[in-house]
Design a protein around this motif. Sequence first.
Motif, mmCIF file in Angstrom:
data_model
loop_
_atom_site.group_PDB
_atom_site.id
_atom_site.type_symbol
_atom_site.label_atom_id
_atom_site.label_comp_id
_atom_site.label_asym_id
_atom_site.label_seq_id
_atom_site.Cartn_x
_atom_site.Cartn_y
_atom_site.Cartn_z
ATOM 1 N N PHE A 1 35.326 43.896 54.949
ATOM 2 C CA PHE A 1 35.344 43.541 53.536
ATOM 3 C C PHE A 1 36.654 43.981 52.886
ATOM 4 O O PHE A 1 37.305 44.928 53.340
ATOM 5 N N GLN A 2 37.001 43.300 51.808
ATOM 6 C CA GLN A 2 38.083 43.776 50.956
ATOM 7 C C GLN A 2 37.554 44.891 50.063
ATOM 8 O O GLN A 2 36.343 44.971 49.796
ATOM 9 N N HIS A 3 38.456 45.767 49.598
ATOM 10 C CA HIS A 3 37.995 46.907 48.808
ATOM 11 C C HIS A 3 38.944 47.157 47.642
ATOM 12 O O HIS A 3 40.155 46.959 47.735
ATOM 13 N N PHE A 4 38.336 47.627 46.534
ATOM 14 C CA PHE A 4 39.071 47.848 45.290
ATOM 15 C C PHE A 4 38.479 49.064 44.588
ATOM 16 O O PHE A 4 37.260 49.221 44.549
ATOM 17 N N ALA A 5 39.326 49.905 44.024
ATOM 18 C CA ALA A 5 38.854 51.129 43.356
ATOM 19 C C ALA A 5 39.487 51.264 41.985
ATOM 20 O O ALA A 5 40.627 50.849 41.753
ATOM 21 N N ALA A 6 38.737 51.883 41.063
ATOM 22 C CA ALA A 6 39.249 52.195 39.730
ATOM 23 C C ALA A 6 39.966 53.538 39.752
ATOM 24 O O ALA A 6 39.896 54.297 40.728
ATOM 25 N N THR A 7 40.638 53.850 38.664
ATOM 26 C CA THR A 7 41.285 55.148 38.501
ATOM 27 C C THR A 7 40.221 56.252 38.474
ATOM 28 O O THR A 7 39.186 56.098 37.826
ATOM 29 N N PRO A 8 40.455 57.370 39.167
ATOM 30 C CA PRO A 8 39.447 58.439 39.174
ATOM 31 C C PRO A 8 39.479 59.280 37.908
ATOM 32 O O PRO A 8 40.452 59.268 37.154
ATOM 33 N N ASP A 9 38.382 60.022 37.688
ATOM 34 C CA ASP A 9 38.368 61.002 36.613
ATOM 35 C C ASP A 9 38.984 62.307 37.115
ATOM 36 O O ASP A 9 39.570 62.361 38.206
ATOM 37 N N GLY A 10 38.845 63.369 36.333
ATOM 38 C CA GLY A 10 39.473 64.638 36.693
ATOM 39 C C GLY A 10 38.927 65.272 37.959
ATOM 40 O O GLY A 10 39.575 66.137 38.564
ATOM 41 N N ARG A 11 37.723 64.862 38.381
ATOM 42 C CA ARG A 11 37.140 65.370 39.628
ATOM 43 C C ARG A 11 37.386 64.424 40.804
ATOM 44 O O ARG A 11 36.789 64.579 41.856
ATOM 45 N N GLN A 12 38.258 63.425 40.589
ATOM 46 C CA GLN A 12 38.546 62.396 41.602
ATOM 47 C C GLN A 12 37.330 61.505 41.878
ATOM 48 O O GLN A 12 37.244 60.861 42.923
ATOM 49 N N ASN A 13 36.428 61.459 40.939
ATOM 50 C CA ASN A 13 35.237 60.631 41.028
ATOM 51 C C ASN A 13 35.579 59.254 40.456
ATOM 52 O O ASN A 13 36.055 59.146 39.324
ATOM 53 N N ARG A 14 35.309 58.191 41.211
ATOM 54 C CA ARG A 14 35.671 56.846 40.761
ATOM 55 C C ARG A 14 34.620 55.834 41.209
ATOM 56 O O ARG A 14 33.803 56.098 42.093
ATOM 57 N N VAL A 15 34.666 54.634 40.581
ATOM 58 C CA VAL A 15 33.839 53.513 41.015
ATOM 59 C C VAL A 15 34.710 52.585 41.850
ATOM 60 O O VAL A 15 35.943 52.615 41.780
ATOM 61 N N ALA A 16 34.046 51.739 42.649
ATOM 62 C CA ALA A 16 34.782 50.857 43.556
ATOM 63 C C ALA A 16 33.935 49.643 43.898
ATOM 64 O O ALA A 16 32.725 49.599 43.631
ATOM 65 N N PHE A 17 34.579 48.652 44.510
ATOM 66 C CA PHE A 17 33.909 47.458 45.015
ATOM 67 C C PHE A 17 34.308 47.187 46.452
ATOM 68 O O PHE A 17 35.456 47.457 46.867
ATOM 69 N N LEU A 18 33.378 46.615 47.189
ATOM 70 C CA LEU A 18 33.631 45.989 48.476
ATOM 71 C C LEU A 18 33.177 44.539 48.358
ATOM 72 O O LEU A 18 32.097 44.273 47.816
ATOM 73 N N THR A 19 33.975 43.589 48.839
ATOM 74 C CA THR A 19 33.603 42.178 48.731
ATOM 75 C C THR A 19 33.803 41.479 50.065
ATOM 76 O O THR A 19 34.812 41.672 50.742
ATOM 77 N N ARG A 20 32.806 40.651 50.416
ATOM 78 C CA ARG A 20 32.896 39.874 51.662
ATOM 79 C C ARG A 20 34.059 38.885 51.590
ATOM 80 O O ARG A 20 34.802 38.703 52.561
ATOM 81 N N ASN A 21 34.184 38.217 50.439
ATOM 82 C CA ASN A 21 35.223 37.212 50.240
ATOM 83 C C ASN A 21 36.192 37.674 49.157
ATOM 84 O O ASN A 21 35.872 38.538 48.342
ATOM 85 N N ALA A 22 37.354 37.078 49.143
ATOM 86 C CA ALA A 22 38.370 37.468 48.164
ATOM 87 C C ALA A 22 37.911 37.146 46.751
ATOM 88 O O ALA A 22 37.339 36.077 46.503
ATOM 89 N N PRO A 23 38.121 38.057 45.789
ATOM 90 C CA PRO A 23 37.793 37.758 44.389
ATOM 91 C C PRO A 23 38.603 36.573 43.870
ATOM 92 O O PRO A 23 39.697 36.273 44.371
ATOM 93 N N ALA A 24 38.056 35.917 42.860
ATOM 94 C CA ALA A 24 38.729 34.764 42.273
ATOM 95 C C ALA A 24 39.885 35.184 41.366
ATOM 96 O O ALA A 24 40.787 34.386 41.102
ATOM 97 N N GLN A 25 39.835 36.427 40.880
ATOM 98 C CA GLN A 25 40.883 36.966 40.013
ATOM 99 C C GLN A 25 41.156 38.411 40.411
ATOM 100 O O GLN A 25 40.299 39.053 41.023
ATOM 101 N N PRO A 26 42.314 38.957 40.067
ATOM 102 C CA PRO A 26 42.575 40.370 40.358
ATOM 103 C C PRO A 26 41.564 41.267 39.650
ATOM 104 O O PRO A 26 41.116 40.956 38.533
ATOM 105 N N PRO A 27 41.146 42.384 40.254
ATOM 106 C CA PRO A 27 40.231 43.322 39.589
ATOM 107 C C PRO A 27 40.802 43.804 38.259
ATOM 108 O O PRO A 27 42.024 43.907 38.091
ATOM 109 N N ARG A 28 39.900 44.105 37.332
ATOM 110 C CA ARG A 28 40.295 44.528 35.988
ATOM 111 C C ARG A 28 39.583 45.821 35.643
ATOM 112 O O ARG A 28 38.366 45.916 35.762
ATOM 113 N N GLN A 29 40.345 46.825 35.233
ATOM 114 C CA GLN A 29 39.747 48.083 34.822
ATOM 115 C C GLN A 29 39.287 47.995 33.366
ATOM 116 O O GLN A 29 39.975 47.423 32.525
ATOM 117 N N VAL A 30 38.121 48.555 33.081
ATOM 118 C CA VAL A 30 37.570 48.561 31.717
ATOM 119 C C VAL A 30 37.479 50.012 31.279
ATOM 120 O O VAL A 30 36.665 50.783 31.810
#
Length: 276
Positions: free
Chosen positions: A59-88
């Motif tokens: 799978f492809q993988h993408f991660a957000a910026t971590p917090d102060g404890r290096q804790n972050r959210v991420a995605f794994l996708t079977r197929n390529a996303p239609a657009q670049p990942p976007r941080q909120v």
Amino acid sequence: MPITITTWNIQNFTRNDPAYDNKLDHLVDTLQALGSDVVALQELLDPDALQDIGERLGFQHFAATPDGRQNRVAFLTRNAPAQPPRQVDQWRLPPGIQVRRVDANGDVQVLPQFARPALQITVPHNGSEIDIITVHLKSKLLTFGGRFSTSDETLRAHTAYLALERRAAESTSIREHATDLLTAGRNVVVLGDLNDGSEAATTQILYGPGGSQPRGPDDATRAAGAFQRADASDGQRLFNVVKFVSEETRWSRRYNGQNELLDHILASEGDRKSVV
């Protein structure tokens, strides 16, 4: 054709964990058995560990910026996303409202943006697209100057208030982001660790207009249920499809002897019946 979307808090996942190899095997085996197409992860501490999962799954993988404890959210996708990942990570709150937390020194600090950003990906599906946003809202776990307990009841109350304020601000801001997408006619899924139950105020902020939420597995097929009857507000609702899981297995952890559901998948009208 359905798309299988999975959310999983992988609890401080890092290569430095002595049990890392066993955890990695369990993650990969479970996700392969589920046939997951998109996987949202929370509590990823190590981007190299995310790469390991991605390589094992292909799978492809993408991660957000971590917090102060290096804790972050991420995605794994079977197929390529239609657009670049976007941080909120921007507050969407009434004018003049500040979001605060108690820092390690016990001082109140203003947060200029999310301490732990959410992440959005857009995936193609059945000739259309789905915008998927993974979040990890502020937990109910309180810390007091780096400690997990205090004898100062005023400090406890103030810290709990600020933690709830932050989770509500995160939920409101994510809801505003989802509202923009829904108003533009997008298919939306918001999922992850909301750190509270399905009836909590911070969770219900994300639902949008009241009513029509599924109450249990029977609502998936019960024609007389509110979930199956369209109404004028459906276009702005996010439906908690985790309620289709049987009550016996619909929980995230045991807390004070009770099953507690913290992990949720909220789907918009266009994809609520195609997401499994």
